[in-house]
Design a protein around this motif. Structure first.
Motif, PDB file in Angstrom:
ATOM      1  N   UNK A 124       0.794  -1.231   0.174  1.00 21.78           N
ATOM      2  CA  UNK A 124      -0.258   0.003   0.170  1.00 21.78           C
ATOM      3  C   UNK A 124       0.778   1.815  -0.249  1.00 21.78           C
ATOM      4  N   UNK A 125       1.698   1.434   1.076  1.00 23.71           N
ATOM      5  CA  UNK A 125       2.737   2.851   0.758  1.00 23.71           C
ATOM      6  C   UNK A 125       3.362   2.928  -0.805  1.00 23.71           C
ATOM      7  N   UNK A 126       4.229   1.507  -1.156  1.00 25.85           N
ATOM      8  CA  UNK A 126       4.558   1.969  -2.196  1.00 25.85           C
ATOM      9  C   UNK A 126       4.019   2.362  -3.442  1.00 25.85           C
ATOM     10  N   UNK A 127       3.008   1.533  -3.017  1.00 22.05           N
ATOM     11  CA  UNK A 127       1.894   2.116  -4.240  1.00 22.05           C
ATOM     12  C   UNK A 127       1.544   3.725  -4.273  1.00 22.05           C
ATOM     13  N   UNK A 128       1.156   4.412  -3.349  1.00 16.66           N
ATOM     14  CA  UNK A 128       1.353   5.452  -2.949  1.00 16.66           C
ATOM     15  C   UNK A 128       2.174   6.841  -3.185  1.00 16.66           C
ATOM     16  N   UNK A 169       8.770  -0.148   7.629  1.00 17.62           N
ATOM     17  CA  UNK A 169       9.513  -0.370   6.393  1.00 17.62           C
ATOM     18  C   UNK A 169       9.442   0.045   5.259  1.00 17.62           C
ATOM     19  N   UNK A 170       8.413   0.261   4.464  1.00 15.16           N
ATOM     20  CA  UNK A 170       7.751   0.703   3.639  1.00 15.16           C
ATOM     21  C   UNK A 170       8.069   2.752   3.478  1.00 15.16           C
ATOM     22  N   UNK A 171       8.084   3.369   4.502  1.00 12.31           N
ATOM     23  CA  UNK A 171       8.248   4.267   4.876  1.00 12.31           C
ATOM     24  C   UNK A 171       9.794   4.684   4.808  1.00 12.31           C
TER      25      UNK A 171
END
Length: 297
Positions: free
Chosen positions: A59-63, A217-219
């Motif tokens: 989700x955060x990578x897609x954003x 981690x994604x952030x």
């Protein structure tokens, strides 16, 4: 012990969020050596944990626009088919042999990530460019079958496949790999569930902690330089590969014929690759004629 399992499960999520892989590399040893599960149960459980955690990290990578959707969905679809077949075949292979093969693949992948690209290495594709369908099909089926066989979400193979073979920028390869990992983790799990039971209490405990770590981690992933991210991924896989291999190579395993078959196959592939590279570099370069300008002095 529960607190330790939760703490290490957070690292599973952080690894997936930052590197787009490493979840199963951590999950399988944790479930085997800390929880006390047998190898095949740990493999099936890890596929559930990694699949759910990858969806959360996606989700955060897609954003942040670090996901190549067409490439990821097609790669994932072909990988799901390969992962299901691999999961069914794994039922007939000893657990110890699966872990040794798992470790050897980790080390081979780490080498590919850490070695310096050659002068003629494939350049990264533009951010809007997708991979050709035939490349996606071949790489997806192979990676899916291998990771389904050894119970891995496959990030340690998907990321190099997208970054090295596909030429995607490392950050986009990480984000796209999470989509692929989620799809084929669930396909591999379906294959394993035909012959293995899962302790869902342990699975959910590890998953919740891993999901929290994945969001963290994604952030962090978008703030790390591409080269540093690539090297960190490579060295992480080296450490975990050596650990798993060392745990398995006891006296009984060293004398098992299947172990020598796996090791022999690995050495053969490594030697063949080395010979092929040397033959390429030793080829004589064509002579280039220099036409001098008649008017030059």
């Amino acid at each position: 012990m529960t607190a330790l399992i939760v703490a290490v499960s957070l690292l599973i999520g952080v690894s997936l969020g930052i590197l787009g892989g490493g979840g199963s590399i951590l999950t399988v040893p944790i479930l085997v050596y800390l929880v006390g599960q047998d190898t095949k149960e740990a493999i099936a459980t890890s596929l559930f944990v990694v699949g759910v955690t990858s969806l959360a990290a996606l989700i955060p990578h897609a954003r942040a626009h670090r996901v190549r959707w067409r490439t990821g969905l097609l790669f994932g679809a072909f990988s799901m088919a390969g992962a299901y077949v691999g999961g069914r075949v794994a039922e007939y292979i000893p657990g110890t042999v699966l872990l040794i093969a798992f470790a050897l693949m980790m080390l081979a992948t780490a080498y590919a990530m850490l070695r310096k690209p050659r002068d003629g290495a494939k350049k990264a594709r533009p951010a809007h460019s997708d991979l050709p369908l035939k490349h996606i099909a071949v790489e997806g089926l192979v990676v899916g079958a291998v990771t389904g066989l050894v119970g891995s979400g496959g990030g340690f193979l998907v990321v190099p496949a997208l970054a090295i073979l596909g030429g995607l920028p490392m950050g986009i390869a990480v984000g796209t790999s999470l989509l692929v990992i989620a799809m084929k983790s669930f396909a591999g799990l379906a294959g394993h569930l035909s012959g293995v039971s899962v302790d869902w209490g342990i699975a959910l405990t590890v998953t919740v902690a891993a999901v929290i770590g994945s969001l963290i981690g994604a952030r962090l992933a978008g703030r790390i330089p591409q080269d540093a991210l690539r090297k960190a991924f490579g060295w992480f896989v080296v450490v975990m590969g050596v650990f798993v291999l060392a745990q398995q190579l006891d006296t009984a395993v060293r004398t098992h014929p299947a172990t020598w078959a796996v090791l022999g196959a690995g050495v053969t592939i490594a030697v063949a690759t080395r010979i092929r590279r040397r033959s390429r570099t030793s080829r004589p370069r064509p002579m280039v004629r220099v036409h001098q300008d008649a008017a030059s002095k």
